[in-house]
Enzyme design. Structure first.
Site, PDB file in Angstrom:
ATOM      1  N   GLU A 291      77.968  21.170  50.044  1.00  0.00           N
ATOM      2  CA  GLU A 291      78.299  20.143  51.020  1.00  0.00           C
ATOM      3  C   GLU A 291      79.647  19.460  50.781  1.00  0.00           C
ATOM      4  OE1 GLU A 291      73.741  18.922  52.254  1.00  0.00           O
ATOM      5  OE2 GLU A 291      75.003  17.412  51.281  1.00  0.00           O
TER       6      GLU A 291
ATOM      7  N   GLU B 118      69.014  24.026  52.604  1.00  0.00           N
ATOM      8  CA  GLU B 118      68.296  22.750  52.514  1.00  0.00           C
ATOM      9  C   GLU B 118      67.769  22.396  53.891  1.00  0.00           C
ATOM     10  OE1 GLU B 118      70.279  19.338  50.855  1.00  0.00           O
ATOM     11  OE2 GLU B 118      71.109  20.488  49.177  1.00  0.00           O
TER      12      GLU B 118
END
Length: 382
Positions: free
Chosen positions: A100, A287
């Site tokens: 991320e 995720e």
């Protein structure tokens, strides 16, 4: 507990400062040995380890040397990646470089809500982004050169896909364009296409840093799959001028306990579809999950029906994407255990397993039992 759950794979992150307390040079052998034990236990339990190299914990010594604003950060990261893959690739075949980057760059260096708590101007954010992607490219080169067996490498993006407000062609196109706008496209296209997106180049103008054109060749190392962390998305329609327009969710739309995340299962249909279409790679959802205010009831049970419903809804949308031809290879629920969130601490509980932070007692939640059955039946019960 993972074995009882029936996990086929477990994704975890190495801690750079645990392995190299100064960021470079001196190695902490106890840190390296910790991950040896974890990897060996996973393999003994029949669970495939997937390693993420960077989950935002830049060693403080490197922050003092300029952190990601320093171009040398790309070399620091590549050296760390080389050491990790040399040590563990005899047993680990699946790797990720960054986790991320959108989040640690934007929240950590522009808004200041995550470490290192900076509020830098946009020109600096674009410079940091370039160095982070350069670090990714150099790390991939180092990893492939030093791997002890063939390995697969990905790059994990935090993404809010555009969900079209209707089936009208204009709304579909608006949702697609919105998906790759802003910092998301800025941190994807160079990695997967070897170029900065034209829309953002025009928008950011003279704030774009000067860079060697060869940097883009280095950044765009061939990857084996597209990895996406997705909890949320935006409903998008075409405005009167044809430009993407985000539609506010209806009042009373279901929300998770993590304030910014609302229920939008279609994000797990349109996201994989848009990314597979644009980049042509197999997709892994690395995720997906939700935070709830869970606690252990008097009867010892942790009842979390909303998490079960959330996962069911999102996995049904992912299955629909597969049915429509999207090459989805895997899904990782976030998270196995209740965990520490970077700005929120221990307030939010994302786990399938409840953790009593005072005693460290683990209590599988109802969602643990549901997910175990989902794994066992390969989604037949969805």
């Amino acid at each position: 507990l993972m074995k009882e759950l029936g996990l086929g794979a477990y994704r975890f992150s190495l801690s750079w400062p645990r392995l190299f307390p100064d960021g470079t040079g001196r190695r902490n052998e106890a840190g390296f040995a910790f991950y040896d034990r974890l990897i060996d236990e996973l393999l003994a339990a029949g669970i495939t380890p997937w390693i993420t190299l960077f989950h935002w914990d830049l060693p403080q010594a490197l922050q003092r040397r300029g952190g990601w604003m320093a171009r040398e950060s790309a070399d620091w990261f590549a050296d760390y990646a080389e050491a990790a893959v040399t040590r563990y690739s005899d047993r680990v075949r699946h790797w990720f470089t960054h986790n991320e980057p959108e989040v640690f760059i934007f929240l950590g260096h522009h808004l200041g809500t995550h470490a290192p708590g900076e509020k830098r101007p946009w020109a600096d954010i674009l410079t940091i982004s370039h160095h982070v992607m350069l670090a990714h490219g150099k790390a991939v080169q180092a990893m492939r050169a030093n791997a002890r067996q063939p390995i697969e490498i990905g790059y994990v993006a935090a993404l809010w896909p555009g969900v079209p407000a209707s089936s009208a062609p204009a709304d579909l196109e608006a949702a697609r364009r919105a998906t790759f706008g802003g910092l998301a496209g800025w941190l994807l296209d160079p990695v997967y296409r070897g170029e900065y997106p034209a829309q953002q180049l025009a928008e950011y103008g003279d704030q774009v840093p000067k860079y060697d054109p060869d940097d883009l060749k280095l950044i765009a190392q061939p990857l084996d799959f597209f990895a996406m962390n997705t909890y949320q998305g935006n409903i998008v329609r075409a405005g009167a001028d044809g430009q993407p327009q985000v539609v506010a969710p209806p009042q009373g739309n279901p929300r998770t306990a993590f304030a910014v995340f609302e229920l939008l299962p279609e994000a797990l249909y349109w996201g994989p579809r848009w990314y597979h279409e644009r980049y042509g790679l197999p997709v892994y959802v690395t995720e997906n999950g939700m935070s709830l205010t869970d606690w252990v009831s008097l009867d010892g049970i942790v009842d979390d029906p909303q998490r079960i419903d959330f996962l069911r809804r999102y996995l049904r949308e992912l299955r629909r994407a597969v049915a429509d031809g999207v090459d989805v290879r895997g899904y990782f629920a976030w998270s196995l255990l209740d965990n520490f969130e970077w700005a929120e601490g221990y307030r939010d509980r994302f786990g399938l397993i409840h953790v009593d932070y005072a005693t460290q007692k683990r209590t599988p939640k109802r969602s643990f039992d549901w997910y175990r059955e989902t794994i066992r039946t390969n989604g037949a019960q969805l």
